[in-house]
Scaffold this active site. Structure first.
Site, mmCIF file in Angstrom:
data_model
loop_
_atom_site.group_PDB
_atom_site.id
_atom_site.type_symbol
_atom_site.label_atom_id
_atom_site.label_comp_id
_atom_site.label_asym_id
_atom_site.label_seq_id
_atom_site.Cartn_x
_atom_site.Cartn_y
_atom_site.Cartn_z
ATOM 1 N N LYS A 4 0.775 -1.171 0.004
ATOM 2 C CA LYS A 4 -0.122 0.041 -0.028
ATOM 3 C C LYS A 4 0.854 1.182 0.070
ATOM 4 O O LYS A 4 0.356 2.119 -0.441
ATOM 5 C CB LYS A 4 -0.921 -0.019 1.307
ATOM 6 C CG LYS A 4 -1.940 -1.187 1.446
ATOM 7 C CD LYS A 4 -3.299 -0.383 0.538
ATOM 8 C CE LYS A 4 -4.617 -1.591 0.700
ATOM 9 N NZ LYS A 4 -4.542 -2.629 1.187
ATOM 10 N N THR A 17 -8.123 9.951 4.953
ATOM 11 C CA THR A 17 -8.591 8.732 4.123
ATOM 12 C C THR A 17 -9.257 7.777 5.039
ATOM 13 O O THR A 17 -9.459 7.993 6.344
ATOM 14 C CB THR A 17 -7.229 7.819 3.493
ATOM 15 O OG1 THR A 17 -7.887 6.819 2.720
ATOM 16 C CG2 THR A 17 -6.395 7.234 4.676
ATOM 17 N N GLN A 49 -1.793 3.187 7.509
ATOM 18 C CA GLN A 49 -0.173 3.326 7.553
ATOM 19 C C GLN A 49 0.549 3.750 6.375
ATOM 20 O O GLN A 49 1.437 4.609 6.797
ATOM 21 C CB GLN A 49 0.358 1.764 8.054
ATOM 22 C CG GLN A 49 0.084 1.296 9.453
ATOM 23 C CD GLN A 49 0.372 -0.027 9.359
ATOM 24 O OE1 GLN A 49 -0.533 -0.969 9.733
ATOM 25 N NE2 GLN A 49 1.628 -0.486 9.839
ATOM 26 N N ASP A 92 3.809 -17.410 -16.788
ATOM 27 C CA ASP A 92 2.355 -18.055 -17.235
ATOM 28 C C ASP A 92 1.280 -17.738 -16.614
ATOM 29 O O ASP A 92 0.136 -17.258 -16.946
ATOM 30 C CB ASP A 92 2.336 -19.521 -17.044
ATOM 31 C CG ASP A 92 3.736 -20.032 -17.985
ATOM 32 O OD1 ASP A 92 4.121 -19.646 -18.894
ATOM 33 O OD2 ASP A 92 4.452 -20.805 -17.479
ATOM 34 N N GLY A 146 -10.439 -4.515 -2.489
ATOM 35 C CA GLY A 146 -11.145 -3.554 -3.437
ATOM 36 C C GLY A 146 -10.636 -3.489 -4.871
ATOM 37 O O GLY A 146 -11.147 -3.050 -5.631
ATOM 38 N N GLU A 199 -9.516 -13.892 -3.560
ATOM 39 C CA GLU A 199 -10.307 -13.277 -2.521
ATOM 40 C C GLU A 199 -10.783 -14.422 -1.403
ATOM 41 O O GLU A 199 -10.804 -15.456 -1.601
ATOM 42 C CB GLU A 199 -11.301 -12.301 -2.932
ATOM 43 C CG GLU A 199 -12.714 -13.192 -3.680
ATOM 44 C CD GLU A 199 -13.568 -12.270 -4.279
ATOM 45 O OE1 GLU A 199 -13.643 -11.168 -3.862
ATOM 46 O OE2 GLU A 199 -14.473 -12.884 -5.106
ATOM 47 N N GLY A 239 -16.178 -13.650 1.255
ATOM 48 C CA GLY A 239 -16.601 -12.531 0.545
ATOM 49 C C GLY A 239 -16.250 -12.594 -1.051
ATOM 50 O O GLY A 239 -15.211 -11.832 -1.357
ATOM 51 N N ASN A 259 1.600 -7.265 8.180
ATOM 52 C CA ASN A 259 1.330 -6.634 9.486
ATOM 53 C C ASN A 259 0.110 -7.411 10.103
ATOM 54 O O ASN A 259 -1.104 -7.474 9.956
ATOM 55 C CB ASN A 259 0.606 -5.209 9.355
ATOM 56 C CG ASN A 259 1.892 -4.385 8.487
ATOM 57 O OD1 ASN A 259 2.923 -4.503 8.891
ATOM 58 N ND2 ASN A 259 1.510 -3.430 7.703
HETATM 59 C C1 PLP Z 1 -4.966 -3.626 0.945
HETATM 60 C C2 PLP Z 1 -4.528 -5.111 0.921
HETATM 61 C C3 PLP Z 1 -5.064 -6.121 0.183
HETATM 62 C C4 PLP Z 1 -6.089 -5.899 -0.963
HETATM 63 O O1 PLP Z 1 -5.724 -4.822 -1.776
HETATM 64 P P1 PLP Z 1 -6.858 -4.070 -2.783
HETATM 65 O O2 PLP Z 1 -5.914 -3.173 -3.448
HETATM 66 O O3 PLP Z 1 -7.730 -3.629 -1.752
HETATM 67 O O4 PLP Z 1 -7.587 -5.318 -3.527
HETATM 68 C C5 PLP Z 1 -4.684 -7.424 0.151
HETATM 69 N N1 PLP Z 1 -3.485 -7.583 0.943
HETATM 70 C C6 PLP Z 1 -2.933 -6.760 1.923
HETATM 71 C C7 PLP Z 1 -1.986 -7.030 2.866
HETATM 72 C C8 PLP Z 1 -3.673 -5.635 2.002
HETATM 73 O O5 PLP Z 1 -3.057 -4.517 2.859
#
Ligand code: PLP
Length: 321
Positions: A56, A78, A86, A175, A183, A207, A211, A310
């Site tokens: 992120k 945000t 963070q 591959d 998100g 995912e 969800g 984390n």
């Molecule tokens: C935010 C996050 C995700 C998901 O990322 P998106 O961009 O929301 O799809 C996956 N793994 C970690 C560790 C995250 O912090």
């Protein structure tokens, strides 16, 4: 509205220049045991070693470095359950601006403490009763701050795409690319990089089973909204894909699969025991798909985004113990 001109590989390349020397070029690790289990060649892109502990930081720093002088003076706002919080807090402190973060009341304590530790103001909301997007918009307007959401933003998406860009630069074409999905910031950014650098690569989002809104969305052709999913993958407890994200995902992504919480725990244990890494539950999504046989990868070269590390040590111990 979705601005397609901002969602291109050339924008990922520009993001890479903005974060260069600030974000880490994280290592790509391999494991003979993992290869044997998956009967494939796996390349783990380890964003658990990124600054602030997750990919992120890439999107956050990219977005904030584009602020005008006026925007910098007013600061950034945000909402996030943790890692984006963070990342924004650290980026804002590096760039000398104020940051206010709206976090859910049940966010992991480590993530709240780290966000405050980077000097940001934390505002708490109830994720089951309140709409964080509404609170965010209202506060940003009242305070004149710029809202940078966790995934539904071109600068965030293109920043996140730099992780896969580095991966392909290090490994060459692959591959299959497996990407953790909440998100859709990481998946959309990775898809832009893959389409340009490894056009024949199958791109698969992963995912939590609890969800599968992304899977439903890809299959139905429109963004599907669900209730807050009950999963240990706290970074993927989102209720719907972003509009910008879905625009890229529906065009470039081949499939979205799901893994269970038990499969995430088994993968956390694998990373700790075999690769000596602490990976948070959400960070295990993509790897679980390959190691637990969810996606057929036999004989293939497979990129795996390990998205973050984390997790409170007590929670980690509880989960793997
Ligand atoms: C935010 C996050 C995700 C998901 O990322 P998106 O961009 O929301 O799809 C996956 N793994 C970690 C560790 C995250 O912090």
């Amino acid at each position: 509205m979705v601005d397609l001109a901002q969602l291109q590989f050339s924008e990922v390349e520009k993001a890479a220049l903005r974060i260069k020397g600030v974000a880490h070029h994280t290592p790509v690790l391999t494991s003979t045991t993992a290869n044997r289990l998956a009967r494939a060649q796996l390349f783990f892109k380890c964003e658990n070693f990124q600054r602030s502990g997750a990919f992120k930081f890439r999107g956050a720093y990219n977005a904030l470095s584009k602020f005008t002088e006026d925007q910098r003076r007013a600061g950034v706002l945000t909402y996030s359950s943790g890692n984006h919080a963070q990342a924004i807090a650290l980026s804002a402190s590096l760039l000398g601006m104020a940051a206010s973060i709206i976090m859910p009341h049940d966010a992991p304590a480590l993530k709240v403490a780290a966000t405050k530790g980077y000097g940001a103001e934390v505002i708490v909301y109830d994720r089951y009763k309140q709409n964080r997007e509404e609170i965010g918009r209202r506060l940003a307007q009242q305070r004149g701050m710029t809202l940078i959401p966790p995934y539904d933003h071109p600068d965030v998406i293109c920043g996140q795409g730099t992780a896969a860009m580095e991966l392909f630069a290090d490994t060459g074409p692959l591959d299959v690319l497996l990407v953790c999905l909440g998100g859709g910031g990481l998946l959309a950014g990775s898809a832009l990089a893959a389409a340009a650098m490894s056009p024949d690569c199958r791109i698969i989002g992963v995912e939590p089973e609890a969800g599968n809104d992304g899977q439903q969305s890809l299959r139905s052709g429109a963004v599907v909204h669900i209730a807050v999913p009950d999963t240990i993958a706290d970074g993927a407890m989102v209720t719907h894909l972003g509009a910008h994200n879905f625009e890229v995902i529906r065009r470039e992504v081949d499939d979205i699969v799901t893994v269970s919480d038990d499969q995430l725990v088994a993968t956390m244990r694998f990373f700790a025991e075999r690769m000596k890494m602490i990976v948070e539950p959400t960070g295990c999504l993509a790897a679980a798909a390959a190691l637990q046989g969810v996606v057929a990868v036999e004989g293939k070269k497979v990129g795996i985004l390990v998205s973050g590390g984390n997790v409170d040590l007590a929670r980690f111990a509880r989960l793997v113990g």
